[in-house]
Design an enzyme around this catalytic site. Structure first.
Site, PDB file in Angstrom:
ATOM      1  N   ASP A   1       2.470   1.952  -3.102  1.00  0.00           N
ATOM      2  CA  ASP A   1       2.587   2.366  -4.517  1.00  0.00           C
ATOM      3  C   ASP A   1       1.754   3.601  -4.831  1.00  0.00           C
ATOM      4  OD1 ASP A   1       0.193   0.867  -4.502  1.00  0.00           O
ATOM      5  OD2 ASP A   1       0.683  -0.309  -6.298  1.00  0.00           O
TER       6      ASP A   1
ATOM      7  N   GLU B   1      -7.852  -1.461 -14.955  1.00  0.00           N
ATOM      8  CA  GLU B   1      -8.269  -1.936 -13.621  1.00  0.00           C
ATOM      9  C   GLU B   1      -9.161  -0.876 -12.949  1.00  0.00           C
ATOM     10  OE1 GLU B   1      -6.957  -4.962 -12.196  1.00  0.00           O
ATOM     11  OE2 GLU B   1      -8.200  -4.693 -10.417  1.00  0.00           O
TER      12      GLU B   1
ATOM     13  N   HIS C   1       0.833  -1.206   0.000  1.00  0.00           N
ATOM     14  CA  HIS C   1       0.000   0.000   0.000  1.00  0.00           C
ATOM     15  C   HIS C   1       0.869   1.259   0.000  1.00  0.00           C
ATOM     16  CE1 HIS C   1      -4.130  -1.673   0.313  1.00  0.00           C
ATOM     17  NE2 HIS C   1      -3.449  -2.730   0.712  1.00  0.00           N
TER      18      HIS C   1
ATOM     19  N   ASP D   1       1.395  -3.849  -9.580  1.00  0.00           N
ATOM     20  CA  ASP D   1       1.100  -5.174 -10.145  1.00  0.00           C
ATOM     21  C   ASP D   1       1.337  -5.204 -11.653  1.00  0.00           C
ATOM     22  OD1 ASP D   1       0.322  -5.600  -7.582  1.00  0.00           O
ATOM     23  OD2 ASP D   1      -1.830  -5.639  -7.994  1.00  0.00           O
TER      24      ASP D   1
ATOM     25  N   SER E   1      -2.291 -11.261  -8.141  1.00  0.00           N
ATOM     26  CA  SER E   1      -2.365 -10.406  -9.327  1.00  0.00           C
ATOM     27  C   SER E   1      -2.841 -11.104 -10.587  1.00  0.00           C
ATOM     28  CB  SER E   1      -1.014  -9.757  -9.611  1.00  0.00           C
ATOM     29  OG  SER E   1      -0.973  -8.542  -8.970  1.00  0.00           O
ATOM     30  N   SER E   2      -3.815 -11.958 -10.417  1.00  0.00           N
ATOM     31  CA  SER E   2      -4.407 -12.579 -11.599  1.00  0.00           C
ATOM     32  C   SER E   2      -5.035 -11.507 -12.485  1.00  0.00           C
ATOM     33  CB  SER E   2      -5.463 -13.600 -11.185  1.00  0.00           C
ATOM     34  OG  SER E   2      -6.357 -13.016 -10.267  1.00  0.00           O
ATOM     35  N   SER E   3      -5.546 -10.447 -11.886  1.00  0.00           N
ATOM     36  CA  SER E   3      -6.197  -9.423 -12.711  1.00  0.00           C
ATOM     37  C   SER E   3      -5.168  -8.682 -13.562  1.00  0.00           C
ATOM     38  CB  SER E   3      -7.027  -8.463 -11.855  1.00  0.00           C
ATOM     39  OG  SER E   3      -6.260  -7.946 -10.808  1.00  0.00           O
TER      40      SER E   3
ATOM     41  N   TYR F   1     -10.204  -0.917  -0.006  1.00  0.00           N
ATOM     42  CA  TYR F   1      -8.989  -0.445  -0.677  1.00  0.00           C
ATOM     43  C   TYR F   1      -9.106   1.058  -0.949  1.00  0.00           C
ATOM     44  CZ  TYR F   1      -5.050  -0.405  -3.938  1.00  0.00           C
ATOM     45  OH  TYR F   1      -3.850  -0.138  -4.568  1.00  0.00           O
TER      46      TYR F   1
HETATM   47  C1  GLA Z   1      -3.127  -4.355  -4.836  1.00  0.00           C
HETATM   48  C2  GLA Z   1      -2.997  -3.184  -5.830  1.00  0.00           C
HETATM   49  C3  GLA Z   1      -1.571  -2.648  -5.837  1.00  0.00           C
HETATM   50  C4  GLA Z   1      -1.068  -2.346  -4.428  1.00  0.00           C
HETATM   51  C5  GLA Z   1      -1.340  -3.522  -3.497  1.00  0.00           C
HETATM   52  C6  GLA Z   1      -0.994  -3.219  -2.066  1.00  0.00           C
HETATM   53  O1  GLA Z   1      -2.398  -5.448  -5.265  1.00  0.00           O
HETATM   54  O2  GLA Z   1      -3.340  -3.614  -7.113  1.00  0.00           O
HETATM   55  O3  GLA Z   1      -1.518  -1.494  -6.640  1.00  0.00           O
HETATM   56  O4  GLA Z   1      -1.628  -1.170  -3.932  1.00  0.00           O
HETATM   57  O5  GLA Z   1      -2.690  -3.943  -3.548  1.00  0.00           O
HETATM   58  O6  GLA Z   1       0.368  -3.014  -1.911  1.00  0.00           O
END
Ligand code: GLA
Length: 387
Positions: free
Chosen positions: A37, A161, A35, A173, A127-129, A223
């Site tokens: 980025d 996204e 969290h 990601d 990070s499948s998306s 989020y």
């Molecule tokens: C998800 C988001 C990322 C990042 C993480 C937490 O994966 O897609 O951009 O913020 O959460 O680090």
């Protein structure tokens, strides 16, 4: 996965013939820097072995038709000349978004039949998306004979996204999925997108992922709420210093000074981000200089901060980390990714990996009556054209 098998599966779905291409896009695990980025901070992810394949062939009628091995229902269809809107089934939005944004950017495209085959589970916090978005983009570019630099590609997929999956994510990601490097983790500065690749020596270290099997769902609002709490913190600091752009510009002493002026929640959110940035930089340095014990401690501190200050862990993840730290040969362990479920990542001595996986599975099953999936992975290259 065998490429002939993938092509046979494609032919069964779409018919034989023509030039069939295969593109792959990996998942990712973030070793530390969570969290941070979207606060212009630092992250330290690597691309992992579980991945998504896009077996595809050009169409001449300007349509995109996508099928998924994970969701064997109806195909998702769209036209390159019509308006592309999000809708059902949800997985289709990870195809619709990139296609729509490539069109919006004016990239010349051709139609596509695509079979999407996963060894990466959907919605597991790996990070499948982003893999779906980056893989779709790479496939469309490959069929049209177009190129795009990695930063633009990551930005386009991040926008997909935001607009098509409703998650206001940062840039981590999509950047690592598009641009990972085998055998290395990426220290990414999310302010200027500069990257440093740090080698992970497989003789010294194994990266082990344990899936809590608790469903991870980031479009639930938590989020976005965390993001706006960080922005509230930034607005406070801007009052006395307008040059502050993001929490990246704040030091821990300033957070402590501002404690009474901030709400308790915003104070703790800011404290997480600021301390996490410091941990991330130290961690990269520790791995570079083989100080694995120190790196491991930073992972546990990161987890504690996500549990207490950022409040994004769940009891199952806390239990996995606590259990991991009592197993021999484990340097460190923490929740990875957006939170509220998903996976932990642990740094383990290679010779202790089998025992670690057996112990943690047994313990978790005993406590929660759920079988967690656990696996060790090397760092892989980012998305690429296989053939
Ligand atoms: C998800 C988001 C990322 C990042 C993480 C937490 O994966 O897609 O951009 O913020 O959460 O680090």
């Amino acid at each position: 996965m065998n490429t002939q098998q993938l092509k046979d599966d494609f032919a069964k779905q779409f018919g034989a013939g023509g030039r069939v291409h295969i593109i792959r896009a990996p998942g990712r695990v973030n070793l530390i820097g969570e969290h941070t980025d979207y606060n212009d901070g630092f992250v330290f992810p690597m691309a992992i072995e579980p991945q998504v394949f896009f077996v595809c062939r050009a169409r001449t009628d300007g349509k995109v038709v996508a099928k998924s091995s994970l969701f064997p229902g109806a195909a998702v269809e769209m036209s390159l000349t019509g308006t592309i809107t999000k809708g059902e089934p949800k997985w289709g939005n990870y195809v619709r978004g990139p296609v729509a944004l490539l069109l919006e950017k004016g990239v010349p495209l051709v139609g596509m039949d695509v079979l999407i085959v996963n060894t990466l589970p959907m919605g597991g916090g790996l990070s499948s998306s982003a893999a779906m978005e980056v893989g779709t983009t790479r496939s469309m570019l490959a069929l049209a004979g177009q190129e795009m630099d990695l930063s633009s590609l990551a930005l386009l997929c991040q926008k997909a996204e935001h607009k098509y999956a409703d998650v206001p994510c940062g840039i981590m990601d999509q950047t690592i999925v598009a641009g990972g490097k085998a055998g290395h983790a990426m220290l990414l500065d999310c302010r200027d997108n500069s990257k440093q690749f740090i080698p992970l020596n497989p003789n010294d270290l194994s990266v082990v992922i344990v899936n809590s099997m608790v469903k991870h769902e980031l479009s639930g609002g938590e989020y976005a709420e965390r993001r706006s709490q960080c922005e509230e913190g930034v607005r406070h600091f801007q009052k006395s210093n307008p040059s502050v752009k993001a929490l990246r510009d704040i030091q821990i002493a300033q957070i402590e000074q501002a404690k009474s002026a901030l709400s308790d929640v915003v104070y703790r959110r800011c404290r997480h981000v600021v301390t996490e940035n410091t941990r991330c930089l130290r961690y990269a340095e520790d791995l570079k200089t083989q100080r694995y014990e120190s790196a491991g401690k930073l992972m546990v501190q990161s987890h504690d901060s996500m549990r207490d200050d950022y409040e994004i862990t769940v009891p199952e993840l806390d239990y996995l980390v606590e259990t991991a730290m009592n197993i021999k040969g484990v340097y460190g362990s923490r929740m990875t990714g957006g939170g509220f479920g998903g996976c932990t990542v642990s740094l383990v001595l290679p010779r202790s990996v089998d025992n670690f996986m057996a112990e943690i599975k047994k313990s978790y099953r005993g406590k929660y009556k759920i079988d967690p999936v656990a696996f060790a992975t090397n760092a892989t290259d980012g998305a690429s054209v296989v053939e």
